[in-house]
Design a protein around this motif. Sequence first.
Motif, PDB file in Angstrom:
ATOM      1  N   TYR A  24      -2.443 -15.719  74.885  1.00  0.00           N
ATOM      2  CA  TYR A  24      -2.572 -15.988  73.450  1.00  0.00           C
ATOM      3  C   TYR A  24      -4.006 -16.314  73.073  1.00  0.00           C
ATOM      4  CZ  TYR A  24       2.389 -15.664  72.440  1.00  0.00           C
ATOM      5  OH  TYR A  24       3.656 -15.193  72.243  1.00  0.00           O
ATOM      6  N   GLN A  25      -4.682 -17.113  73.883  1.00  0.00           N
ATOM      7  CA  GLN A  25      -6.059 -17.484  73.556  1.00  0.00           C
ATOM      8  C   GLN A  25      -6.985 -16.278  73.634  1.00  0.00           C
ATOM      9  OE1 GLN A  25      -6.766 -20.793  72.493  1.00  0.00           O
ATOM     10  NE2 GLN A  25      -8.489 -19.585  71.703  1.00  0.00           N
ATOM     11  N   LYS A  26      -6.721 -15.382  74.601  1.00  0.00           N
ATOM     12  CA  LYS A  26      -7.544 -14.174  74.745  1.00  0.00           C
ATOM     13  C   LYS A  26      -7.396 -13.282  73.518  1.00  0.00           C
ATOM     14  CE  LYS A  26     -10.297 -11.517  77.161  1.00  0.00           C
ATOM     15  NZ  LYS A  26     -11.672 -11.950  77.498  1.00  0.00           N
ATOM     16  N   ILE A  27      -6.179 -13.161  73.009  1.00  0.00           N
ATOM     17  CA  ILE A  27      -5.963 -12.373  71.790  1.00  0.00           C
ATOM     18  C   ILE A  27      -6.731 -12.993  70.625  1.00  0.00           C
ATOM     19  CG2 ILE A  27      -4.246 -11.656  70.083  1.00  0.00           C
ATOM     20  CD1 ILE A  27      -2.218 -11.470  72.395  1.00  0.00           C
ATOM     21  N   LEU A  28      -6.616 -14.307  70.480  1.00  0.00           N
ATOM     22  CA  LEU A  28      -7.296 -14.995  69.374  1.00  0.00           C
ATOM     23  C   LEU A  28      -8.817 -14.874  69.491  1.00  0.00           C
ATOM     24  CD1 LEU A  28      -5.105 -18.227  69.235  1.00  0.00           C
ATOM     25  CD2 LEU A  28      -5.193 -16.420  67.504  1.00  0.00           C
ATOM     26  N   VAL A  55      -4.002 -10.314  64.394  1.00  0.00           N
ATOM     27  CA  VAL A  55      -3.442 -10.653  63.087  1.00  0.00           C
ATOM     28  C   VAL A  55      -2.014 -11.180  63.211  1.00  0.00           C
ATOM     29  CG1 VAL A  55      -2.570  -8.318  62.625  1.00  0.00           C
ATOM     30  CG2 VAL A  55      -3.121  -9.833  60.723  1.00  0.00           C
ATOM     31  N   ALA A  56      -1.296 -10.741  64.252  1.00  0.00           N
ATOM     32  CA  ALA A  56       0.093 -11.160  64.422  1.00  0.00           C
ATOM     33  C   ALA A  56       0.229 -12.626  64.796  1.00  0.00           C
ATOM     34  CB  ALA A  56       0.771 -10.300  65.483  1.00  0.00           C
ATOM     35  N   VAL A 104       6.714 -14.026  68.841  1.00  0.00           N
ATOM     36  CA  VAL A 104       6.342 -14.178  70.250  1.00  0.00           C
ATOM     37  C   VAL A 104       7.035 -13.165  71.140  1.00  0.00           C
ATOM     38  CG1 VAL A 104       5.789 -16.626  69.963  1.00  0.00           C
ATOM     39  CG2 VAL A 104       8.095 -15.968  70.698  1.00  0.00           C
ATOM     40  N   ALA A 105       8.126 -12.565  70.655  1.00  0.00           N
ATOM     41  CA  ALA A 105       8.817 -11.530  71.436  1.00  0.00           C
ATOM     42  C   ALA A 105       7.951 -10.288  71.595  1.00  0.00           C
ATOM     43  CB  ALA A 105      10.138 -11.166  70.772  1.00  0.00           C
ATOM     44  N   GLY A 154      11.674  -9.799  58.084  1.00  0.00           N
ATOM     45  CA  GLY A 154      11.109  -9.338  56.822  1.00  0.00           C
ATOM     46  C   GLY A 154       9.796  -9.978  56.433  1.00  0.00           C
ATOM     47  N   ASP A 155       9.372 -10.996  57.169  1.00  0.00           N
ATOM     48  CA  ASP A 155       8.129 -11.684  56.827  1.00  0.00           C
ATOM     49  C   ASP A 155       6.942 -10.729  56.735  1.00  0.00           C
ATOM     50  OD1 ASP A 155       6.542 -14.527  56.878  1.00  0.00           O
ATOM     51  OD2 ASP A 155       5.480 -13.041  58.093  1.00  0.00           O
TER      52      ASP A 155
END
Length: 512
Positions: A129-133, A142-143, A173-174, A425-426
């Motif tokens: 997660y940190q690498k993506i950010l 963006v997700a 997170v899926a 739907g978000d």
Amino acid sequence: MAHSSGGTVKKRSLAALVSAVACGLALTGCVSTTSPGGGSTKTSSITVALPTEPSDTDPIMTRSIGSWNIYYALYDGLTRITASGKIEPGLATSWTHNKDSTVWDFDIRKDVTFQNGDPLKASDIVYTYQKILDSPKSTNRVAIAMVQSVTEVKPGVVEFVLKSPFSAWLNQVATIGIVPQSVYEKDGSDFENHPVGTGPYSFVSWKHGVSYQLTRNDKYWGTKPSIKDVTISFVGDTNARLTGVQSGTLDIAPISADQITSLSGSSQAKAVSEPSNQVMQIGINTTAGVLANQDVRQAISLAIDRDSLIKNLLGGKGVANGELVAKGVQGFVPDFPAPEYDPDRAKQLLSQAGYKGEEITFDFASTGGDPMSPDLAQAVQGYLQKVGLKVRLIGQQQTSLSLKIANHQITGLYLQGWAPSSMDGDVVVSQLLAGGPEDYPHDPKMTQLYTQQQSAAADARAAVFEQIWTQNAQEAYHLPLYTGHYSYAVNSSLTWTPAADGIYRLTDISSK
């Protein structure tokens, strides 16, 4: 999903290489093994088709429909979206969140190993997660942009603190595949060429432009796949996909609704169709000329016979829709009415609006997109012309249309299918009605409702979504047309039910 009124909620818990050999561009399909006594056993290897080859398969850097067909085989997320759209535990066995859904704690499954044998650690999840950010070029960023921090707060527990309430976090997170920090740090940008995950299949090879090969991960922590070896073949032509399954060079391939009858009576292949999560809709630049007039937009909606489109283009496999998400997607409101077909009323509204024959552009994907898009665009143009609207079709490659939409360059109408892979739907509301690239009206009421559904508990979100769809129907910002089916040609020896999101779950495929 159940939520308690107290604020904290806890949830329960694609070889050996494929024996098919490439000959030119042809791939041999189903291969059955033979028992010592000479009898045939179940199929051990299959070839499935994708219409397009993913440009990248690095789960840190890329978020795309094509890539997910590979991600779901190689990687696991903290949760899992089933073929029917339900949320199940993945690498997390359970989770809790605070009252406003801004803090989420996930209990990480023990005794999980990556395909290279290394144990999964909570730190690998934090790292992913940190690498993506930290990667500005990541389309996955963006997700999870709402993440303020991700930490291992105690052994085996990963905590996410979000910048604002986000009730759809379990769906999000899926879609994030977890990578091993040690391997990704070593391989960097070359990770996609020898990827490692915790998923049910392991990487074998990638023949760019042709195929992607996977083999079963026999040490997988979850249910082991029935099929040992899988080749994902990239076949862009719809007719080639159909004939591939008919001839046996392919085992599963997406086809269009009008090809289903071609499989009637075949002993080699069968047609399989399931309701999809995609809503075909007409987007509108509500600031463009006559389209700024609500009466004109309503007239466009009233002029279209949705039931006739479903009957004549889809062979009846679909349902008219009045909301921008399909059944099975969180945010779908049962019994929400589909727009009426009333060409006389449409003519009255155009007269009331003072429409004098101004030209309206209508962009659509002539190639590379939904195979029915050209026929659908022409049919819609015909309906609009019958009530007096002057419509000019602009066909282009899907990639060009997507860029045009993303850059807010639509000058009139456009045809687009929305199928949220998160099954929530978000993202649809965010992109179409609450500040995203397809939000032309910038209606503050929509922004308020969007924020409201993000923080609402599961049992309260439906009411907010109903308000969103009602507001959209009244203003005619986006015009839902229908929800169709995902259709496939399938080798008759296989048992498989397609997923609502159109993404392969290879573990769901078995032989008879």
